[in-house]
Scaffold this motif. Structure first.
Motif, mmCIF file in Angstrom:
data_model
loop_
_atom_site.group_PDB
_atom_site.id
_atom_site.type_symbol
_atom_site.label_atom_id
_atom_site.label_comp_id
_atom_site.label_asym_id
_atom_site.label_seq_id
_atom_site.Cartn_x
_atom_site.Cartn_y
_atom_site.Cartn_z
ATOM 1 N N VAL A 98 0.809 -1.224 0.000
ATOM 2 C CA VAL A 98 0.000 0.000 0.000
ATOM 3 C C VAL A 98 0.845 1.278 0.000
ATOM 4 O O VAL A 98 0.522 2.223 -0.719
ATOM 5 C CB VAL A 98 -0.975 -0.013 1.203
ATOM 6 C CG1 VAL A 98 -1.698 1.327 1.328
ATOM 7 C CG2 VAL A 98 -1.980 -1.146 1.053
ATOM 8 N N PRO A 99 1.940 1.383 0.792
ATOM 9 C CA PRO A 99 2.708 2.639 0.775
ATOM 10 C C PRO A 99 3.236 3.013 -0.601
ATOM 11 O O PRO A 99 3.310 4.201 -0.932
ATOM 12 C CB PRO A 99 3.860 2.345 1.753
ATOM 13 C CG PRO A 99 3.348 1.300 2.661
ATOM 14 C CD PRO A 99 2.468 0.437 1.810
ATOM 15 N N VAL A 100 3.578 2.022 -1.416
ATOM 16 C CA VAL A 100 4.084 2.317 -2.766
ATOM 17 C C VAL A 100 2.956 2.862 -3.633
ATOM 18 O O VAL A 100 3.104 3.880 -4.326
ATOM 19 C CB VAL A 100 4.701 1.061 -3.390
ATOM 20 C CG1 VAL A 100 5.250 1.367 -4.787
ATOM 21 C CG2 VAL A 100 5.817 0.520 -2.504
ATOM 22 N N ARG A 101 1.796 2.188 -3.615
ATOM 23 C CA ARG A 101 0.663 2.650 -4.415
ATOM 24 C C ARG A 101 0.162 3.996 -3.911
ATOM 25 O O ARG A 101 -0.279 4.845 -4.695
ATOM 26 C CB ARG A 101 -0.461 1.616 -4.385
ATOM 27 C CG ARG A 101 -0.054 0.237 -4.884
ATOM 28 C CD ARG A 101 -1.261 -0.599 -5.226
ATOM 29 N NE ARG A 101 -2.205 -0.717 -4.143
ATOM 30 C CZ ARG A 101 -2.163 -1.610 -3.164
ATOM 31 N NH1 ARG A 101 -1.165 -2.495 -3.128
ATOM 32 N NH2 ARG A 101 -3.087 -1.646 -2.227
ATOM 33 N N TYR A 102 0.207 4.192 -2.609
ATOM 34 C CA TYR A 102 -0.196 5.480 -2.034
ATOM 35 C C TYR A 102 0.680 6.616 -2.567
ATOM 36 O O TYR A 102 0.181 7.691 -2.932
ATOM 37 C CB TYR A 102 -0.102 5.393 -0.516
ATOM 38 C CG TYR A 102 -0.357 6.686 0.209
ATOM 39 C CD1 TYR A 102 -1.646 7.112 0.503
ATOM 40 C CD2 TYR A 102 0.696 7.494 0.623
ATOM 41 C CE1 TYR A 102 -1.883 8.288 1.178
ATOM 42 C CE2 TYR A 102 0.474 8.681 1.303
ATOM 43 C CZ TYR A 102 -0.816 9.069 1.574
ATOM 44 O OH TYR A 102 -1.036 10.248 2.233
ATOM 45 N N THR A 103 1.981 6.372 -2.617
ATOM 46 C CA THR A 103 2.906 7.386 -3.137
ATOM 47 C C THR A 103 2.643 7.655 -4.615
ATOM 48 O O THR A 103 2.693 8.810 -5.065
ATOM 49 C CB THR A 103 4.356 6.932 -2.924
ATOM 50 O OG1 THR A 103 4.551 6.597 -1.547
ATOM 51 C CG2 THR A 103 5.330 8.026 -3.315
ATOM 52 N N MET A 104 2.345 6.611 -5.379
ATOM 53 C CA MET A 104 2.027 6.804 -6.792
ATOM 54 C C MET A 104 0.733 7.598 -6.964
ATOM 55 O O MET A 104 0.617 8.426 -7.875
ATOM 56 C CB MET A 104 1.907 5.452 -7.497
ATOM 57 C CG MET A 104 3.228 4.744 -7.720
ATOM 58 S SD MET A 104 4.428 5.746 -8.648
ATOM 59 C CE MET A 104 3.567 5.966 -10.186
ATOM 60 N N GLU A 129 -6.816 4.354 1.546
ATOM 61 C CA GLU A 129 -5.738 5.333 1.649
ATOM 62 C C GLU A 129 -5.255 5.740 0.262
ATOM 63 O O GLU A 129 -4.972 6.918 0.011
ATOM 64 C CB GLU A 129 -4.585 4.751 2.469
ATOM 65 C CG GLU A 129 -4.926 4.469 3.922
ATOM 66 C CD GLU A 129 -3.758 3.868 4.668
ATOM 67 O OE1 GLU A 129 -2.675 3.740 4.056
ATOM 68 O OE2 GLU A 129 -3.912 3.542 5.853
ATOM 69 N N VAL A 130 -5.152 4.782 -0.626
ATOM 70 C CA VAL A 130 -4.737 5.078 -1.999
ATOM 71 C C VAL A 130 -5.786 5.955 -2.678
ATOM 72 O O VAL A 130 -5.460 6.937 -3.357
ATOM 73 C CB VAL A 130 -4.520 3.770 -2.784
ATOM 74 C CG1 VAL A 130 -4.186 4.059 -4.242
ATOM 75 C CG2 VAL A 130 -3.413 2.957 -2.141
ATOM 76 N N LEU A 131 -7.050 5.606 -2.499
ATOM 77 C CA LEU A 131 -8.125 6.404 -3.100
ATOM 78 C C LEU A 131 -8.134 7.818 -2.547
ATOM 79 O O LEU A 131 -8.301 8.791 -3.297
ATOM 80 C CB LEU A 131 -9.468 5.720 -2.831
ATOM 81 C CG LEU A 131 -10.710 6.439 -3.350
ATOM 82 C CD1 LEU A 131 -10.658 6.575 -4.860
ATOM 83 C CD2 LEU A 131 -11.973 5.706 -2.924
ATOM 84 N N ASP A 132 -7.937 7.953 -1.244
ATOM 85 C CA ASP A 132 -7.916 9.285 -0.627
ATOM 86 C C ASP A 132 -6.774 10.133 -1.177
ATOM 87 O O ASP A 132 -6.931 11.337 -1.391
ATOM 88 C CB ASP A 132 -7.789 9.127 0.888
ATOM 89 C CG ASP A 132 -7.911 10.439 1.625
ATOM 90 O OD1 ASP A 132 -9.033 10.911 1.815
ATOM 91 O OD2 ASP A 132 -6.860 11.013 1.987
ATOM 92 N N ALA A 133 -5.623 9.504 -1.409
ATOM 93 C CA ALA A 133 -4.487 10.243 -1.974
ATOM 94 C C ALA A 133 -4.759 10.669 -3.411
ATOM 95 O O ALA A 133 -4.355 11.758 -3.828
ATOM 96 C CB ALA A 133 -3.226 9.379 -1.916
#
Length: 837
Positions: A367-373, A405-409
């Protein structure tokens, strides 16, 4: 201690227990009493009021307590401004003596006061260095690290202001001995920071001769703290000695430190090397260097995800948790720097060189990688524009990501991303809004449903707020059938107030830019029936919120037309909270009225307020009604004409109203365009029949003219006249572009009298009757009067048929103009209308 209750037992056995508790309380209070000063202490703290400021400072530094001495040191900048000569002569020497035995608090205060005196420039720099520099250097190696760092910050600021000779004799020369390995760790750390500051003070040859040897020595110090500190100062030293010396002296040291056994030293070396890239002409890479750097980045981007030789290694199963965390951190940093890599390879080469890495990072299992992307997706889209379409699949993937979290970012810049996706680059144009991303609507609906099903209501609220941009992205029908009703469902069923309000405002935005009047009326009716007249008071409260958004987004006339009276009906609501919220809203409601146009609505408003004032039984509501009444009385009503005090608001409202009328005009023109497109097929099918009839017309008319001579029988003339009238009718109707519903006009009975025509045309509607000219009626009515009238009527009908053909050409031109007008108004409306964010 025992709890004190209402049933206290004051027997002898329990009484002693309570006395013990009271004794405990007296013990607790004893330290408070001891903190008070005794008369002797007060006497020692008392100072003669007749002493001057300088004398009082000297007295307190000599015989006062530490707190008094600290107060004098803190007041030193004030003494320097008032009387610098006496302060330097009497106070500063005393401070120097006291600091030898002073505590940490006085030391920190002195470091700050000395720096303040320097910044205020109370004395010349020469005087300052003579009076304060030695005190600073003496306390630089204090045993307390905090004190030492405070004095070091003061010294570094002083170095910038001191002349070169003073710095060389007072600081640089003693530094050679302070940086030796035999000195303390604190001394060597201080020397590292001082050398970084001195690098910008002297010329390159002095630095090379006197400072660089010390730098090399400290880079190889036995303590990793010293190596780390010196490594971080190499950037400043490189800036002082220039590019050539940096390449020959500093760069080898950095390479060596990058291989250090300690991780903090390696990290410092890497950060310093990155900061020095500008000095090494980093943008000028050979093709081999460019490829090597790119391949190294690709390897880091997939570190931990794939193994060499294309198969899983047994060592993968033995990886520790710490290694996995490091791999995730590396891939996360690669994702963070992905926009910079696009600049490095050039956006034109993105698909060839970086798309595979972009795909892997967007589909990374962590998730942290996809969140950063997701955070950097907008930056990537801006860099790729106009080739942004290449990453549309990854946008859909991140919208459907399993992690909220990814969607929120991603949602943070969703309006800008969607605008680039649908309107940027090669897909720019009104006809290709959705064709560019066929899976966009399902992805958006799925994202909203997943956010609604979760407990993270803030993400859901944020998503609904950002969805207000969709009228600028999608067509009106797509929003109506896929999003608008969903917003209404959220308002009716969701239990979170911020989410309901966000959905209500977004629904109002959709309604604002809906281009079909029938759909708008349907939505307005549902809002009034399901919210304003809903059974739940909660829904009626949301109706009031919706009315606020309507007043914000729509013109005053729109609100007054559809929502004014339904809102006033809530003055009779059985729930006090609804009436209370309505009272707060009444001033805004009154501001939508214009006099004299809305005079009847103003009377309705005043009537409702009177009823509330007279019939309200709830005390809280009645209090608010009285306050609202005073506010309503103070309000100034706007009139239909422009007024100076309402000029800006009137202009804004006029623009809203103009856009609303423009939407209606565009809807009408689009309907005409669709009708004309439908007619074109039927007209093309009739062209051949029209030409055939036209060819017959010329021959028949020629025969009729030759046969119409004086002395002919009336029956013959009448029969010929019937044929001519039928022929003229067929010409006049076939030469006009008619609506398909008018195609049965050719089946009219052949009557020669005007009454016969009128009766036959009455069933076809007034629009059909209006298509006839007065001359055509006169020609048929005069046909029965005599033989002499026949040739004139036939010749007049010939001219009418020609005029109708010309009118047909004009109608076709007008239709073309109307189609062009639709496109022009649609484009101008799109350019003028901005969707609220």
């Amino acid at each position: 201690m025992r709890p004190v209750g209402s049933d206290m037992d004051f027997s002898q056995s329990n009484l002693f227990g309570y006395i013990e508790d009271l004794q405990e309380l007296t013990i607790i209070e004893r330290p408070v009493r001891r903190s008070l000063k005794t008369p002797e202490e007060i006497e020692r703290l008392t100072v003669d009021e007749e002493l001057s400021d300088i004398e009082r400072a000297v007295y307190l530094l000599s015989s006062g307590q530490d707190i008094q001495g600290t107060s004098v040191v803190a007041n030193l900048p004030v003494l320097m401004r008032q009387n610098p000569a006496e302060t330097l002569r009497r106070v500063v020497p005393k401070i120097r003596e006291v600091l030898h035995v002073a505590g940490v608090e006085m030391q920190l205060t002195a470091a700050v006061s000395f720096l303040t005196v320097l910044q205020e420039e109370s004395v010349s720099i020469h005087t300052y260095s003579h009076s304060f520099l030695h005190i600073i250097l003496q306390n630089l190696e204090h045993r307390d690290t905090g004190v030492s760092n405070a004095w070091l910050e003061t010294l570094l600021a002083v170095i910038e202001a001191l002349p070169k000779e003073t710095v060389r004799h007072e600081i640089l020369n003693p530094l050679v001995s302070k940086a030796q390995l035999s000195q303390t760790l604190q001394s060597r750390l201080v020397s590292c920071k001082i050398m970084g500051k001195l690098a910008n003070k002297f010329e390159a040859h002095i630095i090379k001769r006197e400072i660089l040897p010390l730098v090399k020595s400290l880079c190889q110090d036995v303590e990793y703290e010293v190596r780390t500190c010196m490594c971080r100062q190499l950037e400043h030293i490189a800036q002082g000695i220039g590019t050539e010396l940096t390449k020959t002296v500093v760069l080898p040291e950095l390479v060596e430190l990058a291989r250090d056994e300690d991780s903090s030293v390696r990290l410092a070396a890497f950060e310093t090397l990155v900061n020095l890239l500008d000095m090494f002409d980093a943008g000028i890479f050979t093709p081999e260097q460019h490829l090597r750097f790119l391949e190294f980045y690709k390897k880091l981007s997939t570190l931990g995800l794939q193994q060499e030789n294309g198969h899983n290694d047994n060592q993968l199963q033995l990886q520790t948790l710490e290694q996995e965390k490091k791999y995730i951190s590396v891939r996360k940093n690669c994702a963070y720097n992905f926009p910079a890599m696009i600049v490095f390879v050039d956006p034109k080469n993105f698909h060839l060189e970086l798309y595979s890495i972009f795909f892997c990072l967007c589909h990374d299992p962590e998730v942290p990688v996809r969140y950063t992307m997701a955070i950097s997706f907008y930056e990537v889209a801006k860099l790729l524009n106009p080739g942004v379409y290449a990453i549309h699949k990854e946008l859909v993937t991140l919208l459907q990501d399993e992690s909220l979290e990814v969607l929120d970012a991603l949602v943070g810049h969703l309006p800008e991303i969607l605008e680039l996706m649908t309107n940027g680059g090669e897909n720019n144009g009104s006809e290709s809004k959705l064709l560019s991303i066929p899976d966009l609507i399902p992805a958006l609906t799925t994202a909203e449903q997943r956010a609604a099903a979760s407990l993270k209501w803030r993400t859901h609220e944020k998503l609904l707020q950002k969805y207000a941009c969709l009228p600028h992205i999608l067509s009106s029908d797509q929003i109506y059938y896929r999003f608008l009703h969903r917003m209404l469902t959220i308002i009716l069923t969701n239990n979170v107030l911020p989410v309901q309000k966000a959905a209500a405002r977004t629904l109002c935005v959709y309604l604002r830019y809906n281009r079909k009047q029938e759909q708008r009326h349907e939505v307005i009716q549902k809002l009034i029936e399901q919210l304003g007249q809903g059974k739940s008071y909660w829904n009626r409260l949301r109706f009031l919120d919706t009315c606020e958004f309507i007043m914000e987004l729509f013109s005053k006339s729109f609100f007054c037309k559809y929502f004014f009276l339904p809102l006033l009906e809530l003055t009779h609501d059985p729930v006090a909270n609804v009436r209370m919220k309505l009272c707060y809203l009444l001033p805004k409601v009154k501001s939508t009225l214009k006099i004299p146009t809305d005079k009847h609505l103003l009377q309705q408003l005043e009537l409702c307020v009177r009823k509330l004032l007279c019939q309200e039984k709830d005390k809280d509501v009645l209090t608010i009604v009285k306050k609202t009444l005073l506010e309503l009385d103070r309000m100034e009503m706007s009139v239909d004409a422009f007024q100076k005090r309402f000029y800006e608001n009137d202009l804004l409202d006029q623009e809203k109203e103009r856009q609303e009328h423009l939407l209606l005009e565009m809807e009408q023109l689009e309907k005409e365009k669709q009708q004309n497109e439908g007619r074109s097929t039927s007209i093309n099918d009739k062209m051949f029949e029209k030409k055939r009839r036209d060819s017959k017309t010329s021959s028949v008319l020629a025969k009729s003219v030759t046969l119409s001579v004086p002395g002919s029988s009336s029956g013959t003339s009448v029969g010929k006249e019937d044929k001519k009238s039928k022929l003229v009718r067929s010409q006049s109707f076939n030469t006009q572009a008619l609506h398909p519903k008018y195609s049965n006009i050719d089946k009219c009975p052949n009557k020669s009298s005007a009454t016969g025509y009128t009766s036959s045309l009455s069933g076809m509607g007034k629009s059909c009757m209006l298509s006839f000219s007065d001359d055509s009626f006169r020609s048929h009515s005069t046909g029965n009067s005599g033989n002499t009238a026949f040739p004139s009527s036939s010749s007049r009908n010939l001219f009418n048929s020609v005029d109708q053909k010309n009118n047909g050409n004009k109608d076709s031109q007008s239709r073309k103009m109307s189609i062009q007008e639709v496109e022009r108004k649609r484009l101008s409306f799109k350019s003028r209308c901005t969707v609220p964010k």
